[in-house]
Design a protein around this motif. Structure first.
Motif, mmCIF file in Angstrom:
data_model
loop_
_atom_site.group_PDB
_atom_site.id
_atom_site.type_symbol
_atom_site.label_atom_id
_atom_site.label_comp_id
_atom_site.label_asym_id
_atom_site.label_seq_id
_atom_site.Cartn_x
_atom_site.Cartn_y
_atom_site.Cartn_z
ATOM 1 N N PHE A 117 2.056 -7.414 -2.660
ATOM 2 C CA PHE A 117 0.670 -7.867 -2.601
ATOM 3 C C PHE A 117 0.597 -9.373 -2.867
ATOM 4 O O PHE A 117 -0.159 -10.101 -2.213
ATOM 5 C CB PHE A 117 -0.214 -7.114 -3.603
ATOM 6 C CG PHE A 117 -0.474 -5.683 -3.242
ATOM 7 C CD1 PHE A 117 -0.635 -5.279 -1.918
ATOM 8 C CD2 PHE A 117 -0.566 -4.717 -4.224
ATOM 9 C CE1 PHE A 117 -0.876 -3.954 -1.587
ATOM 10 C CE2 PHE A 117 -0.812 -3.393 -3.916
ATOM 11 C CZ PHE A 117 -0.972 -3.008 -2.595
ATOM 12 N N ILE B 274 0.838 -1.199 0.000
ATOM 13 C CA ILE B 274 0.000 0.000 0.000
ATOM 14 C C ILE B 274 0.872 1.247 0.000
ATOM 15 O O ILE B 274 0.625 2.190 -0.763
ATOM 16 C CB ILE B 274 -0.974 -0.010 1.194
ATOM 17 C CG1 ILE B 274 -2.019 -1.117 1.010
ATOM 18 C CG2 ILE B 274 -1.644 1.351 1.360
ATOM 19 C CD1 ILE B 274 -2.866 -1.378 2.247
ATOM 20 N N ARG C 256 -7.660 -7.427 -3.320
ATOM 21 C CA ARG C 256 -8.372 -6.225 -3.786
ATOM 22 C C ARG C 256 -7.396 -5.147 -4.234
ATOM 23 O O ARG C 256 -7.602 -4.496 -5.262
ATOM 24 C CB ARG C 256 -9.292 -5.707 -2.675
ATOM 25 C CG ARG C 256 -10.479 -6.617 -2.409
ATOM 26 C CD ARG C 256 -11.490 -5.996 -1.458
ATOM 27 N NE ARG C 256 -10.959 -5.847 -0.100
ATOM 28 C CZ ARG C 256 -10.965 -6.790 0.823
ATOM 29 N NH1 ARG C 256 -11.433 -8.000 0.537
ATOM 30 N NH2 ARG C 256 -10.500 -6.562 2.037
ATOM 31 N N HIS C 257 -6.309 -4.970 -3.484
ATOM 32 C CA HIS C 257 -5.322 -3.948 -3.863
ATOM 33 C C HIS C 257 -4.609 -4.331 -5.160
ATOM 34 O O HIS C 257 -4.362 -3.462 -6.002
ATOM 35 C CB HIS C 257 -4.310 -3.746 -2.739
ATOM 36 C CG HIS C 257 -4.840 -2.927 -1.617
ATOM 37 N ND1 HIS C 257 -4.896 -1.554 -1.645
ATOM 38 C CD2 HIS C 257 -5.368 -3.294 -0.413
ATOM 39 C CE1 HIS C 257 -5.422 -1.101 -0.526
ATOM 40 N NE2 HIS C 257 -5.713 -2.143 0.239
ATOM 41 N N GLN D 294 2.469 1.728 -3.486
ATOM 42 C CA GLN D 294 1.590 2.216 -4.548
ATOM 43 C C GLN D 294 1.232 3.684 -4.337
ATOM 44 O O GLN D 294 0.896 4.379 -5.279
ATOM 45 C CB GLN D 294 0.341 1.356 -4.694
ATOM 46 C CG GLN D 294 -0.754 1.629 -3.698
ATOM 47 C CD GLN D 294 -1.965 0.756 -3.914
ATOM 48 O OE1 GLN D 294 -1.874 -0.334 -4.465
ATOM 49 N NE2 GLN D 294 -3.112 1.217 -3.473
ATOM 50 N N ARG E 44 -6.542 -3.535 -8.239
ATOM 51 C CA ARG E 44 -6.622 -2.108 -8.567
ATOM 52 C C ARG E 44 -5.339 -1.538 -9.130
ATOM 53 O O ARG E 44 -5.323 -0.388 -9.568
ATOM 54 C CB ARG E 44 -7.037 -1.300 -7.340
ATOM 55 C CG ARG E 44 -8.485 -1.536 -6.944
ATOM 56 C CD ARG E 44 -8.941 -0.528 -5.931
ATOM 57 N NE ARG E 44 -8.208 -0.608 -4.669
ATOM 58 C CZ ARG E 44 -8.732 -1.028 -3.528
ATOM 59 N NH1 ARG E 44 -9.969 -1.425 -3.466
ATOM 60 N NH2 ARG E 44 -7.999 -1.049 -2.434
ATOM 61 N N GLU F 124 -7.494 -8.843 1.548
ATOM 62 C CA GLU F 124 -7.384 -7.414 1.240
ATOM 63 C C GLU F 124 -6.324 -7.172 0.175
ATOM 64 O O GLU F 124 -6.480 -6.305 -0.692
ATOM 65 C CB GLU F 124 -7.075 -6.607 2.496
ATOM 66 C CG GLU F 124 -7.118 -5.125 2.269
ATOM 67 C CD GLU F 124 -6.907 -4.306 3.534
ATOM 68 O OE1 GLU F 124 -6.740 -3.085 3.399
ATOM 69 O OE2 GLU F 124 -6.891 -4.879 4.639
#
Length: 83
Positions: A65, A48, A78-79, A51, A82, A75
Protein backbone atom coordinates in the motif's frame (compact mmCIF):
# COMPACT_ATOMS: atom_id res chain seq x y z
CA UNK A 1 4.31 -1.18 -20.92
CA UNK A 2 1.95 -3.40 -22.94
CA UNK A 3 3.35 -6.50 -21.26
CA UNK A 4 2.63 -5.03 -17.83
CA UNK A 5 -0.90 -4.15 -18.89
CA UNK A 6 -1.43 -7.73 -20.07
CA UNK A 7 0.08 -9.07 -16.85
CA UNK A 8 -2.29 -6.87 -14.81
CA UNK A 9 -5.29 -8.04 -16.82
CA UNK A 10 -4.31 -11.69 -16.39
CA UNK A 11 -3.92 -11.15 -12.64
CA UNK A 12 -7.34 -9.51 -12.46
CA UNK A 13 -8.95 -12.38 -14.37
CA UNK A 14 -7.32 -14.92 -12.05
CA UNK A 15 -8.30 -12.94 -8.97
CA UNK A 16 -11.92 -12.53 -10.03
CA UNK A 17 -12.28 -16.00 -11.52
CA UNK A 18 -13.51 -14.56 -14.82
CA UNK A 19 -13.32 -17.25 -17.52
CA UNK A 20 -11.01 -19.34 -15.31
CA UNK A 21 -11.00 -20.91 -11.87
CA UNK A 22 -10.16 -18.25 -9.28
CA UNK A 23 -6.53 -18.48 -8.14
CA UNK A 24 -5.50 -15.78 -5.67
CA UNK A 25 -1.93 -17.04 -5.32
CA UNK A 26 -1.26 -16.92 -9.06
CA UNK A 27 -2.96 -13.51 -9.22
CA UNK A 28 -0.72 -12.28 -6.39
CA UNK A 29 2.38 -13.46 -8.27
CA UNK A 30 1.32 -11.48 -11.36
CA UNK A 31 0.38 -8.39 -9.34
CA UNK A 32 3.83 -8.66 -7.74
CA UNK A 33 5.45 -8.42 -11.17
CA UNK A 34 3.54 -5.22 -11.84
CA UNK A 35 4.33 -3.82 -8.41
CA UNK A 36 8.03 -4.59 -8.81
CA UNK A 37 7.94 -2.70 -12.11
CA UNK A 38 6.60 0.39 -10.30
CA UNK A 39 2.90 0.06 -11.18
CA UNK A 40 0.90 1.53 -8.27
CA UNK A 41 -2.23 -0.38 -9.33
CA UNK A 42 -0.31 -3.65 -9.13
CA UNK A 43 0.91 -2.73 -5.64
CA UNK A 44 -2.60 -1.77 -4.57
CA UNK A 45 -4.18 -4.99 -5.79
CA UNK A 46 -1.38 -7.06 -4.29
CA UNK A 47 -1.89 -5.35 -0.94
CA UNK A 48 -5.64 -6.01 -1.08
CA UNK A 49 -5.00 -9.69 -1.77
CA UNK A 50 -2.48 -9.89 1.05
CA UNK A 51 -4.84 -8.36 3.61
CA UNK A 52 -7.59 -10.78 2.54
CA UNK A 53 -5.41 -13.93 2.66
CA UNK A 54 -5.81 -16.46 5.42
CA UNK A 55 -3.71 -15.92 7.41
CA UNK A 56 -3.51 -12.28 6.42
CA UNK A 57 -0.12 -10.88 5.46
CA UNK A 58 -0.59 -7.43 6.99
CA UNK A 59 3.08 -6.42 6.97
CA UNK A 60 3.41 -7.20 3.26
CA UNK A 61 0.08 -5.50 2.54
CA UNK A 62 1.25 -2.38 4.36
CA UNK A 63 4.47 -2.22 2.35
CA UNK A 64 2.60 -2.62 -0.93
CA UNK A 65 0.00 0.00 0.00
CA UNK A 66 2.87 2.38 0.80
CA UNK A 67 4.43 1.70 -2.62
CA UNK A 68 1.06 2.36 -4.27
CA UNK A 69 0.72 5.63 -2.33
CA UNK A 70 4.18 6.70 -3.50
CA UNK A 71 2.89 6.08 -7.04
CA UNK A 72 -0.09 8.35 -6.42
CA UNK A 73 -2.85 5.91 -5.42
CA UNK A 74 -5.53 7.56 -3.30
CA UNK A 75 -7.32 4.23 -2.87
CA UNK A 76 -4.21 2.74 -1.28
CA UNK A 77 -4.37 5.46 1.39
CA UNK A 78 -7.86 4.30 2.36
CA UNK A 79 -6.78 0.65 2.53
CA UNK A 80 -3.70 1.50 4.58
CA UNK A 81 -5.81 3.46 7.05
CA UNK A 82 -8.01 0.38 7.59
CA UNK A 83 -5.14 -2.00 8.35
Amino acid sequence: MGDLRSCFRAATILNEGTFVTRDGRRAANLFQINCDAGDPDGCLQLGILQQDMRPAEYNSAQLNFEKAIEGGSQEAMRHLARL
